[in-house]
Design a protein around this motif. Structure first.
Motif, PDB file in Angstrom:
ATOM      1  N   LEU A  73       4.558  -2.066   4.608  1.00  0.00           N
ATOM      2  CA  LEU A  73       5.968  -1.679   4.586  1.00  0.00           C
ATOM      3  C   LEU A  73       6.769  -2.545   5.564  1.00  0.00           C
ATOM      4  O   LEU A  73       7.892  -2.953   5.269  1.00  0.00           O
ATOM      5  N   ALA A  74       6.166  -2.844   6.722  1.00  0.00           N
ATOM      6  CA  ALA A  74       6.823  -3.731   7.703  1.00  0.00           C
ATOM      7  C   ALA A  74       7.024  -5.126   7.118  1.00  0.00           C
ATOM      8  O   ALA A  74       8.053  -5.763   7.361  1.00  0.00           O
ATOM      9  N   VAL A  75       6.074  -5.600   6.339  1.00  0.00           N
ATOM     10  CA  VAL A  75       6.215  -6.898   5.667  1.00  0.00           C
ATOM     11  C   VAL A  75       7.283  -6.805   4.572  1.00  0.00           C
ATOM     12  O   VAL A  75       8.155  -7.669   4.454  1.00  0.00           O
ATOM     13  N   ALA A  76       7.247  -5.732   3.786  1.00  0.00           N
ATOM     14  CA  ALA A  76       8.158  -5.583   2.645  1.00  0.00           C
ATOM     15  C   ALA A  76       9.619  -5.523   3.059  1.00  0.00           C
ATOM     16  O   ALA A  76      10.492  -5.985   2.322  1.00  0.00           O
ATOM     17  N   VAL A  77       9.918  -4.971   4.225  1.00  0.00           N
ATOM     18  CA  VAL A  77      11.306  -4.810   4.647  1.00  0.00           C
ATOM     19  C   VAL A  77      11.940  -6.141   5.095  1.00  0.00           C
ATOM     20  O   VAL A  77      13.160  -6.258   5.169  1.00  0.00           O
ATOM     21  N   ILE A  78      11.120  -7.164   5.327  1.00  0.00           N
ATOM     22  CA  ILE A  78      11.612  -8.461   5.793  1.00  0.00           C
ATOM     23  C   ILE A  78      12.221  -9.243   4.627  1.00  0.00           C
ATOM     24  O   ILE A  78      11.610  -9.392   3.583  1.00  0.00           O
TER      25      ILE A  78
ATOM     26  N   ILE B  26       0.877  -1.179   0.000  1.00  0.00           N
ATOM     27  CA  ILE B  26       0.000   0.000   0.000  1.00  0.00           C
ATOM     28  C   ILE B  26       0.909   1.223   0.000  1.00  0.00           C
ATOM     29  O   ILE B  26       1.711   1.416   0.900  1.00  0.00           O
ATOM     30  N   GLY B  27       0.799   2.026  -1.037  1.00  0.00           N
ATOM     31  CA  GLY B  27       1.726   3.129  -1.251  1.00  0.00           C
ATOM     32  C   GLY B  27       2.781   2.693  -2.251  1.00  0.00           C
ATOM     33  O   GLY B  27       2.712   1.603  -2.822  1.00  0.00           O
TER      34      GLY B  27
END
Length: 193
Positions: free
Chosen positions: A117-122, A75-76
């Motif tokens: 974003l928290a998921v994407a950074v993993i 999202i974003g």
């Protein structure tokens, strides 16, 4: 007192260098000129429009690939990414993201930006949010741009990755969240323990 065209263009160039994701509308308000004047100034200075600046930063500032979800599920728009360290995304609050009667953004969109974003950074094929603690600091309204910044902070006692996400509108914090992320590669071979 109005600035000369040369002075305005010099300041415009500096402003865009400092904050490359600033909109023409915001620049027009800052310099007290029309949006068309800003567009003409950008053209004369060979400064691309916002969408092109975002694409440029996204392609030239990070070359890592999101693993836990596809880019269209974020999202974003991710503009910076260093897996297992940090990430940044931008979300423009458009009319479809707000309550029609008061033009205030629905909270679940701010949460979704931060959570994705928290998921994407993993750095893993599977990353799921096990728990989150969030705080909405102020209302966000239609037309505002939300910049979310995620930072991996380490592990908790259950070996979940802790990701802090703070979201801003014009450098004002509007949302804070701490996400405890389960990763598939953390528990391989530990199922019988």
């Amino acid at each position: 007192m109005r600035k000369t065209k040369a002075e305005r263009q010099r300041l415009l160039k500096e402003k865009i260098e400092q904050t490359p994701f600033i909109t023409d509308e915001h620049l027009a308000k800052t310099f007290q000129v029309s949006i068309q004047t800003i567009r003409l100034d950008r053209m004369e200075l060979a400064i691309p429009e916002l969408r092109e600046r975002i694409k440029y930063v996204a392609t030239n500032q990070w070359n890592e690939t999101v693993k836990a979800l596809s880019l269209d599920e974020v999202i974003g728009e991710i503009i910076d990414l260093e897996l297992d360290k940090r990430a940044i995304s931008i979300l423009d609050i458009t009319s479809d993201l707000v309550f029609s009667r008061n033009k205030i953004a629905r909270g679940h969109h701010l949460f979704a930006q931060a959570n994705s974003l928290a998921v994407a950074v993993i750095n893993d094929e599977l990353a799921l949010t096990a728990k989150s603690e969030v705080k909405f600091r102020r209302q966000v309204i239609e037309g505002e741009r939300v910049i979310a910044k995620a930072a991996v902070e380490g592990k908790d006692e259950k070996s979940r990755t802790i990701v802090a996400v703070h979201s801003y509108v014009d450098n004002e914090k509007v949302f804070s969240g701490v996400f405890y992320m389960y990763q598939s590669n953390e528990n391989k071979g530990e199922k019988n323990k």
